[in-house]
Motif scaffolding. Structure first.
Motif, PDB file in Angstrom:
ATOM      1  N   ALA A   1       0.849  -1.202   0.000  1.00  0.00           N
ATOM      2  CA  ALA A   1       0.000   0.000   0.000  1.00  0.00           C
ATOM      3  C   ALA A   1       0.874   1.237   0.000  1.00  0.00           C
ATOM      4  CB  ALA A   1      -0.918   0.004   1.230  1.00  0.00           C
ATOM      5  N   ASP A   2       0.243   2.358  -0.261  1.00  0.00           N
ATOM      6  CA  ASP A   2       0.868   3.656  -0.021  1.00  0.00           C
ATOM      7  C   ASP A   2       0.558   4.044   1.414  1.00  0.00           C
ATOM      8  OD1 ASP A   2       1.841   6.220   0.031  1.00  0.00           O
ATOM      9  OD2 ASP A   2       0.197   7.080  -1.136  1.00  0.00           O
ATOM     10  N   LEU A   3       1.568   3.991   2.284  1.00  0.00           N
ATOM     11  CA  LEU A   3       1.372   4.276   3.697  1.00  0.00           C
ATOM     12  C   LEU A   3       1.817   5.685   4.080  1.00  0.00           C
ATOM     13  CD1 LEU A   3       2.590   0.886   5.238  1.00  0.00           C
ATOM     14  CD2 LEU A   3       0.268   1.572   4.610  1.00  0.00           C
TER      15      LEU A   3
ATOM     16  N   GLU B   1     -11.594   1.947   4.615  1.00  0.00           N
ATOM     17  CA  GLU B   1     -11.418   2.394   5.996  1.00  0.00           C
ATOM     18  C   GLU B   1     -11.803   3.859   6.154  1.00  0.00           C
ATOM     19  OE1 GLU B   1      -7.390   2.271   7.405  1.00  0.00           O
ATOM     20  OE2 GLU B   1      -6.579   3.143   5.572  1.00  0.00           O
ATOM     21  N   ASN B   2     -11.993   4.232   7.401  1.00  0.00           N
ATOM     22  CA  ASN B   2     -12.233   5.619   7.765  1.00  0.00           C
ATOM     23  C   ASN B   2     -10.866   6.233   8.054  1.00  0.00           C
ATOM     24  OD1 ASN B   2     -12.755   7.876   9.813  1.00  0.00           O
ATOM     25  ND2 ASN B   2     -14.838   7.381   9.158  1.00  0.00           N
ATOM     26  N   SER B   3     -10.302   6.928   7.084  1.00  0.00           N
ATOM     27  CA  SER B   3      -8.916   7.372   7.201  1.00  0.00           C
ATOM     28  C   SER B   3      -8.695   8.594   6.315  1.00  0.00           C
ATOM     29  CB  SER B   3      -7.963   6.251   6.784  1.00  0.00           C
ATOM     30  OG  SER B   3      -6.632   6.689   6.718  1.00  0.00           O
ATOM     31  N   THR B   4      -7.634   9.302   6.588  1.00  0.00           N
ATOM     32  CA  THR B   4      -7.253  10.434   5.741  1.00  0.00           C
ATOM     33  C   THR B   4      -6.043  10.099   4.871  1.00  0.00           C
ATOM     34  OG1 THR B   4      -5.841  11.340   7.499  1.00  0.00           O
ATOM     35  CG2 THR B   4      -8.131  12.105   7.403  1.00  0.00           C
ATOM     36  N   THR B   5      -5.641   8.819   4.841  1.00  0.00           N
ATOM     37  CA  THR B   5      -4.447   8.417   4.094  1.00  0.00           C
ATOM     38  C   THR B   5      -4.802   7.494   2.944  1.00  0.00           C
ATOM     39  OG1 THR B   5      -3.959   6.391   5.345  1.00  0.00           O
ATOM     40  CG2 THR B   5      -3.232   8.485   6.306  1.00  0.00           C
ATOM     41  N   ASN B   6      -3.785   7.086   2.196  1.00  0.00           N
ATOM     42  CA  ASN B   6      -3.962   6.179   1.065  1.00  0.00           C
ATOM     43  C   ASN B   6      -3.820   4.704   1.440  1.00  0.00           C
ATOM     44  OD1 ASN B   6      -4.545   7.925  -1.072  1.00  0.00           O
ATOM     45  ND2 ASN B   6      -2.395   8.404  -1.426  1.00  0.00           N
ATOM     46  N   SER B   7      -3.832   4.382   2.734  1.00  0.00           N
ATOM     47  CA  SER B   7      -3.656   2.984   3.133  1.00  0.00           C
ATOM     48  C   SER B   7      -4.843   2.109   2.761  1.00  0.00           C
ATOM     49  CB  SER B   7      -3.383   2.887   4.635  1.00  0.00           C
ATOM     50  OG  SER B   7      -4.424   3.489   5.381  1.00  0.00           O
ATOM     51  N   GLY B   8      -5.984   2.728   2.424  1.00  0.00           N
ATOM     52  CA  GLY B   8      -7.137   1.990   1.928  1.00  0.00           C
ATOM     53  C   GLY B   8      -7.429   2.312   0.476  1.00  0.00           C
ATOM     54  N   LEU B   9      -8.112   1.389  -0.185  1.00  0.00           N
ATOM     55  CA  LEU B   9      -8.534   1.620  -1.570  1.00  0.00           C
ATOM     56  C   LEU B   9      -9.796   2.480  -1.639  1.00  0.00           C
ATOM     57  CD1 LEU B   9      -8.054  -1.981  -3.033  1.00  0.00           C
ATOM     58  CD2 LEU B   9      -6.593   0.013  -3.427  1.00  0.00           C
TER      59      LEU B   9
END
Length: 476
Positions: free
Chosen positions: A302-304, A348-356
């Motif tokens: 992933a892009d973490l 996911e509920n996130s502000t990053t690129n770790s989810g699609l």
């Protein structure tokens, strides 16, 4: 409530012309030979470990209609990407605080030979419910993977910060050898799922064994992994379980390659007990074949680092862009001979690129990385075989697969700054076939283009925009 579902919208008229050749463009000839076959495909997928499954089921307020939407995006072949592999995290914690994953044996029984005290909540941080929903939408493989043994089984007495499984080569623990107890623990996890109506198809006991982070983790070299594989294999067989063993989810492709000689060593090579070799793409990418005849999966990447970038297929070639991941998937299949490719987190509920897919503020937003995956996963199904493909232009990279029903799916990626005409010649395609192109770029998300009719018996012609991806899918 807002639902983002661009793939359901009609294709913009301005892009319809891209399906047809233009006289002012450079041409590329793409050759596909379905009679030259390579590895079998197991599928594409993701994980929802570390309580990310609860994100989908409303932990942060996602309403039921959007929960269903996310499930369909991930696992429904007709509506979404049709992922066929889900990677569950086998918990090792006695707490459910933060994002810890609960253990089925949260406290030590006292010794390796003491009777274990297993518990099962039928929930597994929502991973069990997710697996049920995914199977109902076409899931074919459920990969249960442990990041660590429970802390009391390890040299550091902690599920976190690395440490080694007590009993493997090079360890000495006052409490004794916990290898058999850990094997029993993993088998019981599978039994709990099976008794509750869900089949675990693949089982792994390590994750990134070269790393000792502050979260659940366990160190191992190849020899130590081999020690435990032999114990686990005997335990699974004795239990009568039909589950495929995997190893070792190395942090990078080079690091997984370094473990291979030790997995292949000795009079009883551990590799003979494995069905799949698993590796990640973080430290080094899957760009070469591992030294094994066993199937190989890229099981996490992933892009973490980047902030969530949903709408960029290509801007400047950064980690989170869709084109970056389209190429990574293609290279992994064509150069590393993988049979599966998994992103880290699906949604996911996130502000990053770790989810699609992002689910912030009740809004479901698939990223361009998601659509890059869908360009493959929607049309390349389990049991498909990769076949020979090539391109006359270096800017146009290719891959191709034949599904068990005879449908050919070829992927063209234009990495260049200019559009190209293309002519695709498919050796072995069924008579009377036509091809439907599907386009993803900055303006399109798996958008269907007009059908390309066959010419000269087995040729199709069209054009592909700059910095874009086309899937060409055959049909009668």
């Amino acid at each position: 409530m807002q639902v983002t579902a661009k793939f359901l919208l009609p294709l913009a008229l301005g892009h319809l012309v891209e399906a047809f050749p233009r006289r002012d463009l450079t041409s590329a000839t793409v050759t596909v030979d379905t009679t030259v076959k390579y590895q079998e495909v197991d599928g594409f997928g993701c994980s929802q470990a570390f309580q990310r499954a609860e994100d989908i089921f409303g932990k942060y307020g996602l309403p039921p209609v959007n929960q269903t939407f996310v499930l369909n995006l991930l696992f429904d072949k007709t509506i979404g990407a049709g992922f066929t592999i889900l990677r569950n995290g086998i918990g090792s914690s006695n707490s459910s605080a933060s994002n810890y994953m609960n253990s089925i044996e949260p406290f030590s029984p006292g010794s390796p030979s003491a009777r274990p005290k297993y518990v099962w909540d039928g929930y597994d941080s929502a991973q069990f419910s997710l697996a049920e929903k995914a199977y109902s939408r076409g899931l074919s493989s459920l990969y249960a993977n442990a990041w660590s043994a429970p802390g009391y089984m390890k040299t550091n007495l902690d599920e976190n910060k690395g440490g080694y499984l007590c009993g493997v080569t090079g360890t000495s623990c006052p409490s004794g050898n916990w290898m058999q107890a850990y094997a029993n623990y993993l088998v019981q996890y599978i039994r709990f799922y099976k008794q509750s109506g869900v089949e675990v198809t693949h089982l792994g006991f390590l994750n990134e064994p070269q790393l000792a982070p502050s979260y659940a983790s366990m160190l191992s070299n190849g020899t130590q992994a081999a020690d435990f594989i032999r114990v686990l294999s005997r335990t699974v067989k004795k239990a009568g379980l039909n589950v495929k063993l995997t190893c070792c989810d190395g942090m990078g492709w080079d690091l997984q390659a370094e473990m291979m000689p030790e997995l292949q060593a000795g009079p009883d090579p551990a590799i003979n007990h494995l069905s799949v070799i698993t590796g990640h793409g973080y430290e080094s990418a899957p760009t070469f074949e591992l030294d094994t005849e066993v199937k190989v999966w890229e099981s996490e990447w992933a892009d973490l680092t980047g902030q969530f970038t949903p709408y960029t297929f290509f801007e400047n070639g950064t980690e989170g862009e869709g084109l970056t991941w389209a190429r990574r998937i293609q290279v992994a299949f064509t150069d590393a001979n993988v049979s599966a490719f998994l992103y880290w987190i699906g949604a996911e509920n996130s502000t990053t690129n770790s989810g699609l897919i992002n689910m912030i503020n009740n809004e479901v937003i698939p990223s361009k990385r998601f659509w890059a995956f869908a360009q493959f996963s929607k049309f390349v199904r389990p049991g498909a075989r990769r076949v020979l493909s090539s391109s006359s232009q270096s800017a146009i990279t290719t891959s191709a697969f034949v599904n068990t029903d005879g449908v050919v799916a070829a992927q063209l990626i234009n990495n260049g700054t200019e559009p190209y005409n293309f002519k695709v010649a498919i050796q072995g395609i069924r008579k009377g076939s036509h091809v439907r192109p599907y386009l993803t770029d900055n303006d399109n998300d798996l958008s269907p283009l007009p059908v390309l009719a066959i010419q000269n018996g087995r040729e199709f012609i069209g054009s592909i925009p700059a910095r874009s991806m086309l899937s060409l899918v055959s049909a009668k």
